[in-house]
Design an enzyme around this catalytic site. Structure first.
Site, PDB file in Angstrom:
ATOM      1  N   ARG A  89       0.857  -1.193   0.000  1.00  0.00           N
ATOM      2  CA  ARG A  89       0.000   0.000   0.000  1.00  0.00           C
ATOM      3  C   ARG A  89       0.890   1.239   0.000  1.00  0.00           C
ATOM      4  O   ARG A  89       1.726   1.397   0.897  1.00  0.00           O
ATOM      5  CB  ARG A  89      -0.914  -0.007   1.230  1.00  0.00           C
ATOM      6  CG  ARG A  89      -1.701   1.255   1.386  1.00  0.00           C
ATOM      7  CD  ARG A  89      -2.723   1.199   2.528  1.00  0.00           C
ATOM      8  NE  ARG A  89      -3.375   2.478   2.601  1.00  0.00           N
ATOM      9  CZ  ARG A  89      -3.255   3.344   3.626  1.00  0.00           C
ATOM     10  NH1 ARG A  89      -2.560   3.026   4.702  1.00  0.00           N
ATOM     11  NH2 ARG A  89      -3.841   4.514   3.576  1.00  0.00           N
ATOM     12  N   HIS A 133      -2.794  11.103   1.050  1.00  0.00           N
ATOM     13  CA  HIS A 133      -2.225  10.815   2.371  1.00  0.00           C
ATOM     14  C   HIS A 133      -1.544  12.106   2.858  1.00  0.00           C
ATOM     15  O   HIS A 133      -0.354  12.140   3.124  1.00  0.00           O
ATOM     16  CB  HIS A 133      -1.258   9.629   2.293  1.00  0.00           C
ATOM     17  CG  HIS A 133      -1.033   8.924   3.601  1.00  0.00           C
ATOM     18  ND1 HIS A 133      -1.209   7.565   3.777  1.00  0.00           N
ATOM     19  CD2 HIS A 133      -0.631   9.386   4.812  1.00  0.00           C
ATOM     20  CE1 HIS A 133      -0.927   7.226   5.029  1.00  0.00           C
ATOM     21  NE2 HIS A 133      -0.567   8.310   5.679  1.00  0.00           N
ATOM     22  N   GLU A 179      -7.408   8.396   6.338  1.00  0.00           N
ATOM     23  CA  GLU A 179      -7.691   8.979   7.642  1.00  0.00           C
ATOM     24  C   GLU A 179      -8.185  10.426   7.579  1.00  0.00           C
ATOM     25  O   GLU A 179      -7.505  11.354   8.062  1.00  0.00           O
ATOM     26  CB  GLU A 179      -6.441   8.910   8.531  1.00  0.00           C
ATOM     27  CG  GLU A 179      -5.872   7.513   8.658  1.00  0.00           C
ATOM     28  CD  GLU A 179      -4.791   7.404   9.732  1.00  0.00           C
ATOM     29  OE1 GLU A 179      -4.251   8.433  10.142  1.00  0.00           O
ATOM     30  OE2 GLU A 179      -4.500   6.274  10.161  1.00  0.00           O
ATOM     31  N   ASN A 304      -7.508   1.570   9.812  1.00  0.00           N
ATOM     32  CA  ASN A 304      -6.206   1.721  10.467  1.00  0.00           C
ATOM     33  C   ASN A 304      -6.433   1.692  11.972  1.00  0.00           C
ATOM     34  O   ASN A 304      -7.230   2.480  12.494  1.00  0.00           O
ATOM     35  CB  ASN A 304      -5.554   3.061  10.107  1.00  0.00           C
ATOM     36  CG  ASN A 304      -5.208   3.155   8.631  1.00  0.00           C
ATOM     37  OD1 ASN A 304      -5.310   2.173   7.893  1.00  0.00           O
ATOM     38  ND2 ASN A 304      -4.788   4.336   8.202  1.00  0.00           N
ATOM     39  N   TYR A 306      -4.484   1.518  15.822  1.00  0.00           N
ATOM     40  CA  TYR A 306      -3.252   1.555  16.628  1.00  0.00           C
ATOM     41  C   TYR A 306      -3.514   1.381  18.115  1.00  0.00           C
ATOM     42  O   TYR A 306      -2.791   0.689  18.805  1.00  0.00           O
ATOM     43  CB  TYR A 306      -2.514   2.876  16.402  1.00  0.00           C
ATOM     44  CG  TYR A 306      -1.898   2.958  15.030  1.00  0.00           C
ATOM     45  CD1 TYR A 306      -0.655   2.414  14.776  1.00  0.00           C
ATOM     46  CD2 TYR A 306      -2.584   3.557  13.973  1.00  0.00           C
ATOM     47  CE1 TYR A 306      -0.089   2.463  13.513  1.00  0.00           C
ATOM     48  CE2 TYR A 306      -2.031   3.605  12.705  1.00  0.00           C
ATOM     49  CZ  TYR A 306      -0.786   3.056  12.474  1.00  0.00           C
ATOM     50  OH  TYR A 306      -0.238   3.088  11.225  1.00  0.00           O
ATOM     51  N   GLU A 358      -3.582  -0.249   8.035  1.00  0.00           N
ATOM     52  CA  GLU A 358      -2.419   0.099   8.880  1.00  0.00           C
ATOM     53  C   GLU A 358      -2.614  -0.491  10.265  1.00  0.00           C
ATOM     54  O   GLU A 358      -3.721  -0.459  10.812  1.00  0.00           O
ATOM     55  CB  GLU A 358      -2.272   1.620   9.067  1.00  0.00           C
ATOM     56  CG  GLU A 358      -1.849   2.354   7.828  1.00  0.00           C
ATOM     57  CD  GLU A 358      -1.681   3.855   8.077  1.00  0.00           C
ATOM     58  OE1 GLU A 358      -1.436   4.266   9.242  1.00  0.00           O
ATOM     59  OE2 GLU A 358      -1.807   4.607   7.096  1.00  0.00           O
TER      60      GLU A 358
END
Ligand code: FCB
Length: 452
Positions: A89, A133, A179, A304, A306, A358
């Site tokens: 990606r 991005h 995002e 994504n 985290y 991600e």
């Protein structure tokens, strides 16, 4: 007992938990790795500009060179091939292919992505692209106020269609935005990211333009490509610090502003009512028909993940207990939240097939005797993959996983200080060195391959 050891599951067992056609990859983004910031006709981005403003980037660095991937992409593709990955990606830098963000295209910029995509395909790696991005052409910020202007929607759709026309038949997927919460909130409300503005009203208007531009870009691309189209959202699930009612409400509002503010327009055609009420007069101006334009059918949803956020009664984020520790970003490690959240998305939204676009950790990595012994990252990876397998067994339809990131790189306002890579980068020499986690991931992929 060492929690890291217990979190580490052997790759053979883990590989068995994923269906045979599950895809393994890594992710990067243009601004964080390419460098060549002013080469071959590339225009400046808002990050090129932001890095030059004193005090914006913690280590005072910039992205003029970054990982020099623009010149070293062949070596980087070779690293991925060596690890046996299925897919990669990456993002297109809008100002590299259209320096002003409107008008003339830069053929030399397209030529770079031609070289990259063709090298990936030759190496047997599926290219998955992201259009935005965060590196907006600075010229668009100067001329129309960037994402604050509704006029940007048309410019973004033109850019998307041009990429789809030129690359669509070679790309496995195209995501419009990476995002949008970060673009809007960190760029226009907290000011931590470019362009560094600090107004909630602006940020919510920006978010609306991002959503609209997503819908219009999908519609424009559909007309010219059969590539799978989608969007990448960052989800940081929100929890109350204690079960008190005020804290639960704060978590609920944050969920509305972070998860549902983006999921609801795309999948339900409206902003969430509770969050809308909370923002009051800061709510964005929405025109008749906007939600129909935003709510385009999608082929995939990128998530994504985290960490999570915990809230006190005033809606202030507080540090979690960190039972499994914290990453070098200070982010709490909570793989069980990852599993729980994916199951929630599947149940509440019935989304199209998902990809984990991600997931990863920053770690204070050091080279020791020619190796990078990053046991913490192996523990993070294995615990999150175990959580992912659990979520899939509970009904989350996830087709692939991209570790963030292939390389140590420019971590936005943190500069080069935070290392997320499977591959260590010595910024003085640009030398790449596979960390222990890269070997672990390659091993997992190889064992999974025996299932095919
Ligand atoms: C995400 C970004 C990515 C990287 C990771 C750590 O929010 O999409 O570029 O910075 O965080």
């Amino acid at each position: 007992m060492n929690l890291l050891d217990t979190a580490r599951i052997d790759p053979a067992t883990l590989a068995q938990s994923f269906p045979a056609d599950f895809l393994w990859g890594v992710a990067t983004s243009a601004a964080q790795i390419e460098g060549a910031a002013f080469e071959d006709g590339k225009g400046a981005s808002i990050w090129d500009h932001f890095c030059r403003q004193p005090g914006r980037i913690n280590d005072g660095s910039n992205i003029d060179v970054a990982c020099d991937h623009y010149h070293r992409f062949r070596e980087d593709v070779e690293l991925m091939r060596g690890l046996g990955l299925d897919c990669y990606r990456f993002s297109f830098a809008w100002p590299r292919v259209q320096p002003l963000g409107q008008g003339a295209w830069n053929e030399a910029g397209f030529a770079f992505y031609d070289r990259l995509v063709d090298t990936l395909l030759k190496a047997g790696l599926q290219p998955h692209a992201t259009l935005y991005h965060w590196d907006l052409p600075q010229a668009l910020d100067d001329s129309i106020g960037g994402w604050m202007s509704r006029d940007i929607v048309g410019h973004f759709a033109d850019y998307a269609a041009e990429i789809a026309r030129r690359f669509g038949d070679r790309l496995a997927s195209i995501a419009t935005h990476n995002e949008p919460w970060c673009t809007a909130t960190l760029g226009y409300e907290t000011g931590q990211f470019a362009p560094g503005r600090t107004s909630r009203a602006e940020s919510l208007q920006v978010a609306h333009h991002l959503m609209l531009s997503h819908g219009e870009a999908v519609a424009a691309m559909r007309a010219v490509t059969k590539a799978r189209l989608g969007i990448v959202l960052n989800h940081t699930p929100s929890f109350p610090a204690t079960p008190a009612e005020a804290e639960r409400r704060a978590a609920r509002i944050d969920d509305g502003l972070n998860v549902r503010w983006y999921m609801d327009p795309i999948f339900r055609g409206a902003y969430p009512a509770d969050a809308l009420e909370f923002v009051g007069a800061d709510a964005p101006q929405v025109e008749v028909g906007d939600f129909e334009r935003i709510r385009q059918p999608l082929d995939f949803l990128g998530i994504n993940f985290y960490t999570r956020s915990l809230f006190d009664a005033d809606g202030k984020a507080v540090k979690g207990p960190g039972k499994r520790g914290f990453t070098d970003m200070g982010w709490e490690i909570v793989p069980e939240v990852f599993a729980q959240h994916l199951v929630r998305l599947a149940r509440e939204y019935n989304p199209p097939p998902m990809f984990i676009t991600e997931n990863g950790m920053a770690n204070a990595d050091r080279i020791v005797d020619g190796r990078v012994p990053d046991a913490e990252r192996i523990a993070y990876l294995s615990s999150h993959l175990q959580a992912l397998a659990a979520a899939m067994s509970l009904g989350a339809d996830v087709r692939g996983y991209f570790y963030w990131s292939l390389l140590d790189n420019f971590e936005w306002n943190s500069g080069y200080d935070k290392r997320f890579g499977l591959v260590h980068v010595d910024y003085a020499t640009q030398q790449r060195l596979l960390k222990d986690s890269a070997h672990w991931y390659g091993d997992l992929v190889a064992r999974h391959r025996t299932r095919r």
